[in-house]
Write a protein that holds these residues in place. Structure first.
Motif, mmCIF file in Angstrom:
data_model
loop_
_atom_site.group_PDB
_atom_site.id
_atom_site.type_symbol
_atom_site.label_atom_id
_atom_site.label_comp_id
_atom_site.label_asym_id
_atom_site.label_seq_id
_atom_site.Cartn_x
_atom_site.Cartn_y
_atom_site.Cartn_z
ATOM 1 N N PRO A 60 2.301 2.549 -5.766
ATOM 2 C CA PRO A 60 1.931 3.979 -5.600
ATOM 3 C C PRO A 60 0.249 3.804 -5.323
ATOM 4 C CG PRO A 60 3.276 4.011 -7.248
ATOM 5 C CD PRO A 60 3.281 2.594 -7.085
ATOM 6 N N GLU A 61 -0.375 2.851 -5.695
ATOM 7 C CA GLU A 61 -1.824 2.731 -6.003
ATOM 8 C C GLU A 61 -2.063 2.064 -4.553
ATOM 9 O OE1 GLU A 61 -4.074 3.800 -7.632
ATOM 10 O OE2 GLU A 61 -5.698 2.784 -6.444
ATOM 11 N N ARG A 62 -1.494 1.267 -4.014
ATOM 12 C CA ARG A 62 -1.686 0.659 -2.611
ATOM 13 C C ARG A 62 -1.425 1.698 -1.539
ATOM 14 N NH1 ARG A 62 -4.177 -1.805 1.352
ATOM 15 N NH2 ARG A 62 -2.773 -2.856 2.981
ATOM 16 N N GLU A 63 -0.304 2.562 -1.870
ATOM 17 C CA GLU A 63 0.091 3.526 -0.737
ATOM 18 C C GLU A 63 -1.299 4.783 -0.628
ATOM 19 O OE1 GLU A 63 3.633 5.456 -1.531
ATOM 20 O OE2 GLU A 63 4.621 3.428 -1.506
ATOM 21 N N ARG A 64 -1.716 4.807 -2.041
ATOM 22 C CA ARG A 64 -2.990 5.937 -1.979
ATOM 23 C C ARG A 64 -4.336 5.420 -1.357
ATOM 24 N NH1 ARG A 64 -1.084 7.624 -7.223
ATOM 25 N NH2 ARG A 64 -1.946 6.044 -8.293
ATOM 26 N N GLN A 65 -4.527 4.130 -1.614
ATOM 27 C CA GLN A 65 -5.520 3.508 -1.017
ATOM 28 C C GLN A 65 -5.461 3.546 0.716
ATOM 29 O OE1 GLN A 65 -5.384 -0.684 -1.827
ATOM 30 N NE2 GLN A 65 -6.419 -0.544 -3.747
ATOM 31 N N ILE A 66 -4.235 3.191 1.082
ATOM 32 C CA ILE A 66 -4.096 3.327 2.689
ATOM 33 C C ILE A 66 -4.183 4.640 3.018
ATOM 34 C CG2 ILE A 66 -2.201 3.048 4.493
ATOM 35 C CD1 ILE A 66 -1.190 0.802 2.969
ATOM 36 N N ILE A 67 -3.604 5.646 2.305
ATOM 37 C CA ILE A 67 -3.739 7.052 2.867
ATOM 38 C C ILE A 67 -5.294 7.577 2.450
ATOM 39 C CG2 ILE A 67 -3.084 9.654 2.023
ATOM 40 C CD1 ILE A 67 -0.678 8.358 2.905
ATOM 41 N N ASN A 68 -5.936 7.230 1.689
ATOM 42 C CA ASN A 68 -7.492 7.561 1.705
ATOM 43 C C ASN A 68 -8.085 6.839 2.921
ATOM 44 O OD1 ASN A 68 -7.060 9.177 -0.823
ATOM 45 N ND2 ASN A 68 -7.637 7.389 -2.078
ATOM 46 N N SER A 69 -7.793 5.756 3.094
ATOM 47 C CA SER A 69 -8.606 5.147 3.856
ATOM 48 C C SER A 69 -8.313 5.891 5.449
ATOM 49 C CB SER A 69 -8.196 3.647 4.135
ATOM 50 O OG SER A 69 -8.417 3.073 5.545
ATOM 51 N N ILE A 70 -7.041 6.042 5.690
ATOM 52 C CA ILE A 70 -6.691 6.890 6.916
ATOM 53 C C ILE A 70 -7.543 8.167 6.945
ATOM 54 C CG2 ILE A 70 -4.844 7.821 8.199
ATOM 55 C CD1 ILE A 70 -3.171 5.221 7.096
ATOM 56 N N CYS A 71 -7.102 8.992 5.895
ATOM 57 C CA CYS A 71 -7.708 10.406 5.939
ATOM 58 C C CYS A 71 -9.143 10.559 5.962
ATOM 59 C CB CYS A 71 -7.245 10.899 4.685
ATOM 60 S SG CYS A 71 -5.378 11.355 4.826
ATOM 61 N N SER A 72 -9.920 9.425 5.526
ATOM 62 C CA SER A 72 -11.428 9.672 5.551
ATOM 63 C C SER A 72 -11.597 9.459 6.957
ATOM 64 C CB SER A 72 -11.909 8.600 4.652
ATOM 65 O OG SER A 72 -11.614 7.413 5.130
ATOM 66 N N ARG A 73 -10.941 8.702 7.717
ATOM 67 C CA ARG A 73 -11.459 8.794 9.290
ATOM 68 C C ARG A 73 -10.475 9.649 10.136
ATOM 69 N NH1 ARG A 73 -9.286 3.361 10.337
ATOM 70 N NH2 ARG A 73 -8.165 3.416 8.583
ATOM 71 N N ASN A 74 -9.487 9.612 10.137
ATOM 72 C CA ASN A 74 -8.534 10.435 10.588
ATOM 73 C C ASN A 74 -8.967 10.822 12.229
ATOM 74 O OD1 ASN A 74 -6.381 11.919 11.938
ATOM 75 N ND2 ASN A 74 -6.753 13.689 10.688
ATOM 76 N N PRO A 75 -8.751 9.362 12.931
ATOM 77 C CA PRO A 75 -9.407 9.501 14.411
ATOM 78 C C PRO A 75 -8.506 10.268 15.493
ATOM 79 C CG PRO A 75 -8.518 7.587 14.013
ATOM 80 C CD PRO A 75 -8.166 8.374 12.858
ATOM 81 N N THR A 76 -7.313 11.131 14.898
ATOM 82 C CA THR A 76 -6.216 11.406 15.720
ATOM 83 C C THR A 76 -6.647 13.142 15.719
ATOM 84 O OG1 THR A 76 -4.866 12.294 14.047
ATOM 85 C CG2 THR A 76 -4.588 10.122 14.739
ATOM 86 N N LEU A 77 -5.876 13.793 16.545
ATOM 87 C CA LEU A 77 -6.035 15.055 16.586
ATOM 88 C C LEU A 77 -4.890 15.934 15.929
ATOM 89 C CD1 LEU A 77 -6.387 15.678 20.613
ATOM 90 C CD2 LEU A 77 -8.064 15.754 18.716
#
Ligand code: PRE
Length: 93
Positions: free
Chosen positions: A46-63
């Motif tokens: 779960p910790e690794r999943e949180r890292q990935i989600i945090n990294s993606i959400c902090s950028r969210n280049p999508t619409l």
């Protein structure tokens, strides 16, 4: 071609690319699964999943809305976990 048809053709091409990337991702997961099996490490991280989600959400280049993006990645994690569970169950049995 109608603009809608053109755009759908563009979507078909993008879906092919997504499929190819998912194929690559699943192959890496397959190798991770072997390593975890050898080392006796937990399949769920779960910790690794949180890292990935945090990294993606902090950028969210999508619409896409942030919550929808999280759902997409959660579905990918679940599929990856299932793949690892299936493989490790087969090897154990
Ligand atoms: O990095 C790992 O340990 C993995 O098993 C890969 C992965 C993923 O799909 O990114 C899958 C399941 C884990 O819960 C965390 C991450």
């Amino acid at each position: 071609m109608m603009p809608l048809d053109q755009l759908r053709s563009q979507i078909d091409t993008i879906d092919e690319q997504l499929l190819s990337l998912l194929k690559q991702r699943s192959q890496v997961i397959d190798t991770i699964s072997d390593i975890k099996g050898e080392l006796g490490l937990p399949l769920h991280c779960p910790e690794r999943e949180r890292q990935i989600i945090n990294s993606i959400c902090s950028r969210n280049p999508t619409l896409y809305h942030q919550l929808d993006l999280i759902c997409i990645f959660r579905a990918i994690f679940n599929a990856s976990l299932n793949l690892q569970l299936l493989k490790n169950t087969k090897q154990a049995g």
